[in-house]
Design a protein around this motif. Structure first.
Motif, PDB file in Angstrom:
ATOM      1  N   UNK A   3       2.056  30.831 -28.358  1.00  0.00           N
ATOM      2  CA  UNK A   3       1.949  29.693 -26.888  1.00  0.00           C
ATOM      3  C   UNK A   3       1.502  30.580 -25.838  1.00  0.00           C
ATOM      4  N   UNK A   4       1.691  31.960 -25.581  1.00  0.00           N
ATOM      5  CA  UNK A   4       0.945  32.750 -24.509  1.00  0.00           C
ATOM      6  C   UNK A   4      -0.485  32.967 -24.583  1.00  0.00           C
ATOM      7  N   UNK A   5      -0.779  33.178 -25.947  1.00  0.00           N
ATOM      8  CA  UNK A   5      -2.308  33.752 -25.969  1.00  0.00           C
ATOM      9  C   UNK A   5      -3.176  32.706 -26.411  1.00  0.00           C
TER      10      UNK A   5
ATOM     11  N   UNK B  55       2.375  39.348 -23.889  1.00  0.00           N
ATOM     12  CA  UNK B  55       2.678  39.454 -25.162  1.00  0.00           C
ATOM     13  C   UNK B  55       3.360  40.833 -25.779  1.00  0.00           C
ATOM     14  N   UNK B  56       2.906  41.907 -24.827  1.00  0.00           N
ATOM     15  CA  UNK B  56       3.670  43.100 -25.034  1.00  0.00           C
ATOM     16  C   UNK B  56       5.161  43.069 -24.680  1.00  0.00           C
ATOM     17  N   UNK B  57       5.382  42.624 -23.429  1.00  0.00           N
ATOM     18  CA  UNK B  57       6.889  42.514 -23.265  1.00  0.00           C
ATOM     19  C   UNK B  57       7.341  41.761 -23.820  1.00  0.00           C
ATOM     20  N   UNK B  58       7.009  40.580 -24.364  1.00  0.00           N
ATOM     21  CA  UNK B  58       7.733  39.696 -25.439  1.00  0.00           C
ATOM     22  C   UNK B  58       8.147  40.481 -26.737  1.00  0.00           C
ATOM     23  N   UNK B  59       6.977  41.232 -27.136  1.00  0.00           N
ATOM     24  CA  UNK B  59       7.427  42.163 -28.326  1.00  0.00           C
ATOM     25  C   UNK B  59       8.286  42.775 -28.207  1.00  0.00           C
ATOM     26  N   UNK B  60       8.434  43.761 -26.936  1.00  0.00           N
ATOM     27  CA  UNK B  60       9.445  44.739 -26.506  1.00  0.00           C
ATOM     28  C   UNK B  60      10.766  44.130 -26.535  1.00  0.00           C
TER      29      UNK B  60
END
Length: 458
Positions: free
Chosen positions: A76-78, A297-302
């Motif tokens: 959804x973000x990307x 997306x990095x923040x969400x993955x972490x």
């Protein structure tokens, strides 16, 4: 001197605002989003097929909820598709990467597209220039986009033979406002490193085109690059399969935005073919967007990590949201390990990052400094199954001011390869302990305080 430092000095000299920093990521606590749908060589997979692929990936890795919690939000973000049927080759350091890139250029039959931040007039730069000229003379159209700040020290005499041979060259966001293609934004730079050949093979990562990368970093005998100085430690990917079309789209969009000549080739998007079994997403970020897609997306993955977060990064100047995400991961039992440089080409960014060590160490984050090389890699591995490699540093410049490019690769197979590389770097690193760090000398503390004043620009 790191080229972005020179740019920072230019920007600050003309800056009258810049008092507060913008919020650069959206609220990640979004409502439910549709299930992830993958794309293959023959188009979108069905919902059932997509679910089956993700289930296989999850079953082969560590116990993790990252696929269920994160991937739909990432999509959804990307907005770019998660593609199946790719082959991903992990490339360590300049020599291996340059060999693979030059071999792909030599085999080109339709076009060669390169987007790079630095292209130096040295032995490596000349090898690429001669390869471009040879292919152009053979009827293969070469398009080269180079950042104006990154190539500020490369003389015009380097590019003239390329142009004379018919290579199409675009200078990204010229430093000279009289040469600007559109609205002039001095601080916006193209930090991407991308090579696309015939629409079938692509390369991306952290490696620029420069002889500083001509030495290896893992074997003791190759650590000094030719001409002296420590080798540069970096990481790239060679990609084949449906994801190459997504990378091609990113190149062509940037090329068009910079007013490059309109491509006329009919071979830019050859029929996609299955090249392997890797699941990959291409993510490009631009300061023209409301927030950095890669950073979000990095923040969400972490935030979705269940077991481990392992980061190797060259330029570390995290903002409060990234710091909070790393601390929160440790608090819920996730092992967080950072490999950062012990020496660097940027004095300011080096000491800016060190200024965060004490806070992170007190939170339980484990920090290591890579010795003997100039660390330039930008990789993240989460729960052994979510991995990203690209050009993005963990600093304000990458998150706010640069055009960046990363690939996300899913699954335990590639995760194991990246884990092995992380472990090799870890063996060549020194652990930073809280006890020792709190005893560091006063002069280091002063350098950290001074450097922190510049973190927005670095």
């Amino acid at each position: 001197m790191r080229r972005s430092l020179l740019l920072a000095l230019l920007c600050v000299s003309g800056c009258t605002g810049c008092v507060s920093l913008p919020v650069i990521v959206p609220d990640l606590a979004r409502p439910a989003v549709p299930a992830v749908q993958l794309e293959g060589s023959r188009g979108p997979l069905t919902a059932a097929q997509s679910k089956a692929v993700l289930a296989r990936l999850a079953a082969r890795g560590e116990p993790t909820d990252i696929f269920a919690r994160h991937l739909a939000l990432e999509e959804a973000i990307v907005g770019s598709p998660l593609t199946a049927g790719n082959r991903v080759t992990l490339l360590k350091d300049g020599p291996a990467t340059y060999r693979a890139m030059l071999a792909a250029i030599e085999a080109a039959t339709d076009h060669v597209h390169m987007e790079t931040y630095i292209l130096d007039d040295d032995e490596i730069g000349q090898r690429f220039a001669q390869a471009f000229i040879a292919k152009q003379r053979a009827g293969v159209q070469v398009r080269l986009m180079r950042d104006s700040a990154g190539t500020i020290s490369t003389p015009a005499t380097f590019f003239q033979p390329l142009a004379d041979a018919g290579v199409q060259i675009v200078e990204f966001n010229p430093l000279n406002p009289l040469k600007a293609h559109d609205d002039w934004e001095l601080n916006q730079r193209d930090h991407r490193k991308l090579l696309v050949v015939d629409g079938r093979v692509a390369f991306l990562g952290g490696i620029n085109i420069s002889s500083v990368y001509s030495g290896g970093s893992f074997s003791q005998g190759s650590r000094l690059r030719p001409g002296g100085g420590p080798a540069w430690r970096d990481t790239d990917l060679q990609l084949e399969g449906p994801v190459v079309a997504e990378l091609q789209k990113l190149f062509l969009a940037a090329w068009a935005a910079q007013k490059g000549p309109v491509p006329t080739s009919t071979g830019l998007f050859p029929p996609p073919e299955r090249a392997g079994h890797q699941v990959v997403r291409a993510i490009g970020s631009s300061p023209d967007e409301p927030f950095s897609l890669i950073y979000a997306t990095l923040l969400s993955a972490i935030g979705s990590a269940e077991t481990s977060v392992q980061i190797t990064n060259a330029y570390f100047a995290p903002d409060p949201q990234l710091l909070a995400a790393l601390e929160a991961a440790v608090a819920r039992g996730v092992e967080v390990r950072l490999i950062l440089p012990s020496q660097t080409d940027s004095w300011l960014i080096f000491h800016t990052g060190r200024g965060f060590y004490e806070r992170l160490l007190r939170a339980g984050v484990k920090i290591f400094e890579r010795r003997g090389v100039i660390l330039h890699s930008k990789t993240v591995l989460i729960d052994g199954v979510w991995a990203t490699v690209g050009s993005t540093n963990l600093d304000w410049r990458s998150f706010l001011h640069n055009h960046e490019l990363n690939a996300v690769v899913l699954g335990a197979e590639f995760g194991a390869q990246l884990q092995a590389m992380f472990d090799a770097d870890l063996a060549g690193s020194d652990a930073i302990t809280l006890e020792a760090w709190t005893r560091r000398p006063l002069d280091l503390r002063i350098k950290e305080m001074f450097a922190r004043l510049w973190e927005y620009w670095l």
